[in-house]
Design a protein around this motif. Structure first.
Motif, PDB file in Angstrom:
ATOM      1  N   CYS A   6     -10.247  -0.928  -2.988  1.00 52.05           N
ATOM      2  CA  CYS A   6      -9.434   0.289  -2.912  1.00 52.05           C
ATOM      3  C   CYS A   6      -9.664   1.189  -4.119  1.00 52.05           C
ATOM      4  N   ILE A  36       0.870  -1.181   0.000  1.00 53.03           N
ATOM      5  CA  ILE A  36       0.000   0.000   0.000  1.00 53.03           C
ATOM      6  C   ILE A  36       0.898   1.219   0.000  1.00 53.03           C
ATOM      7  N   ALA A  55      -4.456   3.061  -4.062  1.00 54.94           N
ATOM      8  CA  ALA A  55      -3.277   3.068  -3.191  1.00 54.94           C
ATOM      9  C   ALA A  55      -2.811   1.649  -2.913  1.00 54.94           C
ATOM     10  N   LYS A  56      -3.750   0.734  -2.791  1.00 57.20           N
ATOM     11  CA  LYS A  56      -3.386  -0.663  -2.559  1.00 57.20           C
ATOM     12  C   LYS A  56      -3.027  -1.322  -3.885  1.00 57.20           C
ATOM     13  N   VAL A 112      -9.138   4.210  -4.606  1.00 56.92           N
ATOM     14  CA  VAL A 112      -8.141   5.246  -4.953  1.00 56.92           C
ATOM     15  C   VAL A 112      -6.874   4.659  -5.566  1.00 56.92           C
ATOM     16  N   CYS A 119      -2.208   6.384   0.363  1.00 54.09           N
ATOM     17  CA  CYS A 119      -3.351   5.755   1.041  1.00 54.09           C
ATOM     18  C   CYS A 119      -4.104   6.812   1.854  1.00 54.09           C
ATOM     19  N   ILE A 120      -5.433   6.751   1.821  1.00 54.24           N
ATOM     20  CA  ILE A 120      -6.210   7.729   2.600  1.00 54.24           C
ATOM     21  C   ILE A 120      -6.808   7.107   3.862  1.00 54.24           C
ATOM     22  N   TYR A 121      -6.431   5.859   4.174  1.00 48.57           N
ATOM     23  CA  TYR A 121      -6.762   5.211   5.453  1.00 48.57           C
ATOM     24  C   TYR A 121      -8.266   5.138   5.735  1.00 48.57           C
ATOM     25  N   ARG A 122      -9.013   4.756   4.715  1.00 45.37           N
ATOM     26  CA  ARG A 122     -10.452   4.568   4.916  1.00 45.37           C
ATOM     27  C   ARG A 122     -10.808   3.120   5.203  1.00 45.37           C
ATOM     28  N   GLY A 123      -9.864   2.220   5.012  1.00 48.32           N
ATOM     29  CA  GLY A 123     -10.078   0.836   5.398  1.00 48.32           C
ATOM     30  C   GLY A 123     -10.955   0.021   4.468  1.00 48.32           C
ATOM     31  N   PHE A 124     -11.074   0.433   3.203  1.00 45.91           N
ATOM     32  CA  PHE A 124     -11.885  -0.313   2.247  1.00 45.91           C
ATOM     33  C   PHE A 124     -11.039  -1.230   1.361  1.00 45.91           C
ATOM     34  N   CYS A 125      -9.887  -1.672   1.870  1.00 48.79           N
ATOM     35  CA  CYS A 125      -8.965  -2.466   1.055  1.00 48.79           C
ATOM     36  C   CYS A 125      -9.628  -3.749   0.532  1.00 48.79           C
ATOM     37  N   ALA A 165      -7.768   2.409   8.781  1.00 44.35           N
ATOM     38  CA  ALA A 165      -6.398   2.036   8.435  1.00 44.35           C
ATOM     39  C   ALA A 165      -6.474   0.833   7.513  1.00 44.35           C
ATOM     40  N   PRO A 166      -5.396   0.497   6.831  1.00 49.14           N
ATOM     41  CA  PRO A 166      -5.402  -0.788   6.131  1.00 49.14           C
ATOM     42  C   PRO A 166      -5.623  -1.898   7.163  1.00 49.14           C
TER      43      PRO A 166
HETATM   44  S1  SF4 Z   1      -8.788   1.062   0.638  1.00 48.81           S
HETATM   45 FE1  SF4 Z   1      -7.060   0.525   1.959  1.00 48.81          FE
HETATM   46  S2  SF4 Z   1      -5.220   0.958   0.724  1.00 48.81           S
HETATM   47 FE2  SF4 Z   1      -6.951   1.959  -0.278  1.00 48.81          FE
HETATM   48  S3  SF4 Z   1      -6.863   4.055   0.483  1.00 48.81           S
HETATM   49 FE3  SF4 Z   1      -8.310   2.907   1.806  1.00 48.81          FE
HETATM   50  S4  SF4 Z   1      -7.066   2.142   3.520  1.00 48.81           S
HETATM   51 FE4  SF4 Z   1      -5.654   2.825   1.907  1.00 48.81          FE
END
Ligand code: SF4
Ligand SMILES: Cc1cc2nc3c(=O)[nH]c(=O)nc-3n(C[C@H](O)[C@H](O)[C@H](O)COP(=O)(O)OP(=O)(O)OC[C@H]3O[C@@H](n4cnc5c(N)ncnc54)[C@H](O)[C@@H]3O)c2cc1C
Length: 531
Positions: free
Chosen positions: A218, A197, A222-223, A220, A208-214, A334-335
């Motif tokens: 994801c 990530i 980032a992952k 955005v 990563c924007i730390y929304r926890g939707f990995c 968070a991730p």
């Molecule tokens: S989905 Fe996971 S990797 Fe992607 S931005 Fe959110 S926390 Fe970060």
């Protein structure tokens, strides 16, 4: 490789993708475009090979297809029919395999640890599991290359073969801090990462924007998933990724060599000719395809002369324990697998089990959290109260190294899918060692949460990750494929996915699968398939 036009898909690259004709003989056709299949395709496209990956699912577009909604993310999973059985059946679907370009990496959590050197010789060292026909040292350069490509962020890793990571660790969330606090009080070594990530901008991928939707894709980018890392690079180097293409069987010619595959696209049965075939459909679908490819030369399934195809399928025991804290934790921020420990990974001679487990942060979103509460027997008003209290809970997960057993296997069921192809049946039963490991791991999580100050804890038993079913071996009596992932039975047929793992360690498997596929690509580029 990603565009700067505000969308998350390089449409130009996809529009200009090379398209091969079914009648054209490819150098290689790859079945499945996930962790293993995409890396293999990308590597050989870069070598100038004519290569196409046939993928059963869609070619995802994050902007169009992915939603910030847990339930709405279900199409990411393999939801085609499968049958399960055995003493401890493994639910299949949202927790174990993906469908579409990028495969399961689209919804994986991005946690990318390496195996330990001991994982490659568990039978010699511990008298359980199996020895691999390759060593950790042979795989290490491929681990290093992929960690740079994804890229992986994390602290220096003290376990297994100690190593660093190309990017620095992510900041620690409320959940991670609780885990660190509990471990510190118990004297357990703990580390941040490794996750694929972005910790900072990487090419056109944002921080990563730390929304926890990995686990939901994801949105955005980032992952890392192979959809946004290796697939665009494969396209840029002349590969074709043919989505919506469900392969039914591998064709074997009169000389006993693979000559291509039969597949369904848009409801029409087609044939793609190729000089070599690589199967990368993951631990359930790969054995299913090999068994469904039974023919005159291989009446029991391709490569199944020794009744090994579909056997030794493994899942990791992945119990999760949640603890309630007086302060707001907001574990989703968070991730999910941010902090972890491999302090219990190796065999402890004092324990009543062999091999070990790792402990990781898990930040379940509300629906998954509700499953915890329902598993405790709560419903109605009480379930509602638990869900209203969601922000106060912190969840940890173990990954226990369950052992490879011959009876844990994929066979073909009488049921057929919408193409008329027999579906996979997966029977699974734990052994005593598995149960003892799961008990020990669950107890450790409760100890850590208690030490961190939890007011209450709940534990659910779960499984995670599938591997095995077409394992590597030293010879045809012990494996379906050899040390280079080449079938013992068919010299130009390869298996390049999680099904080749002889054991699984207590580490998440995707990085190892990618590393094995990259190593196989070097072997193929050296001229092996034409032998
Ligand atoms: S989905 Fe996971 S990797 Fe992607 S931005 Fe959110 S926390 Fe970060
Ligand atoms: C919720 C979840 C979280 C996870 N988190 C992690 C993690 O944090 N770290 C980690 O290391 N691992 C994680 N994993 C596991 C990891 O994603 C998989 O182990 C890995 O992606 C498997 O790689 P593969 O190449 O074997 O198969 P996949 O990546 O699953 O790819 C197989 C592809 O083959 C296609 N396919 C199958 N059969 C056919 C056919 N007959 N014809 C055409 N196409 C076919 C499928 O549609 C699929 O796209 C997670 C898995 C899940 C479900």
């Amino acid at each position: 490789m990603l565009p700067n036009d505000g969308s998350r898909t390089n449409h130009a690259l996809r529009a200009s993708m090379r398209r091969f004709d079914d009648e054209e003989e490819l150098d290689l056709v790859v079945v499945g475009c996930g962790a293993g299949g995409a890396v293999l395709t990308q590597r050989l496209a870069r070598k100038g090979w004519k290569v196409a990956a046939l993928e059963a699912g869609p070619f995802w577009e994050p902007d169009r297809d992915w939603v910030s909604d847990e339930a709405g993310s279900h199409p990411l999973y393999w939801t085609e029919p499968r049958v399960i059985g055995g003493g401890d059946p493994v639910p299949l679907g949202s927790n174990n395999s993906g469908r579409g370009v990028g495969g399961s990496t689209v919804h994986f959590a991005g946690y990318t640890p390496r195996l330990h050197p001991s994982d490659f010789q568990t039978y010699t060292a511990d008298g359980v599991g199996a020895d691999w026909p390759i060593t950790y040292q042979e795989l290490r350069p491929y681990y290093e290359a992929l960690e740079a490509e994804l890229p992986v962020a994390g602290q220096h890793w003290p376990w297994g073969d100690p190593h660093g990571y190309p990017h620095s660790p992510h900041p620690v969330s409320g959940l991670g801090m609780i885990f660190q606090r509990g471990c510190q009080r118990l004297g357990i070594d703990v580390r941040v990462g490794p996750v694929a990530i972005t910790n900072g901008r990487f090419g056109n991928r944002p921080h990563c924007i730390y929304r926890g939707f990995c686990l939901q894709g994801c949105k955005v980018n980032a992952k890392a998933s192979t959809l946004i890392t290796h697939v665009p690079d494969a396209l840029a180097h002349g590969a074709e990724i043919r989505s919506g293409s469900m392969v039914r069987s591998i064709e074997i010619d009169d000389r006993g060599r693979a000559s291509g595959v039969v597949y369904f696209r848009d409801g029409v049965e087609r044939r793609q000719r190729a000089r070599a075939v690589a199967v990368a459909g993951y631990a359930i679908e790969t054995p299913r395809l090999l068994l469904n490819s039974a023919c005159r030369q291989f009446p029991d399934g391709v490569g199944n002369d020794h009744d090994l195809v579909g056997r030794y399928v493994m899942v990791q025991g992945a119990a999760q324990t949640a603890g309630r804290f007086p302060e707001e934790v907001r574990m989703y921020k968070a991730p999910p697998p941010e902090v972890s420990t491999e302090a219990f990974y190796e065999t402890d001679p004092r324990a009543d089990y062999r091999r070990g487990y790792s402990v990781q942060c898990i930040g379940p979103l509300p629906i998954t959290w509700a499953e915890h509460v329902v598993a405790e027997g709560h419903w109605g008003h009480v379930l509602r109260e638990y869900l209203c209290d969601y922000v106060h809970w912190a969840t940890l997960g173990v990954l226990c190294e369950f052992l490879p057993l011959p009876g844990n296997r994929v066979t073909l069921d009488e049921e057929r899918d919408r193409h008329g192809i027999p579906v996979a049946r997966f029977d699974y039963t734990q052994c005593d060692n598995d149960r003892a490991l799961m008990r020990a791991g669950s107890q450790k999580m409760a100890e850590i949460l208690d030490a961190a100050g939890a007011q209450d804890t709940v534990t659910i038993a779960r499984y995670a990750h599938l591997v095995g079913g077409a394992r590597m071996g030293a010879g045809p009596e012990t494996g379906v494929v050899d040390r280079n992932l080449r079938s013992f039975a068919v010299p130009n047929l390869y298996v390049t996915d999680g099904s080749v793992l002889p054991t699984q360690g207590a580490a998440n498997p995707a990085l190892t699968i990618m590393a094995l596929a990259a190593r196989c690509a070097d072997h193929l580029a050296g001229g092996a398939a034409s032998a």
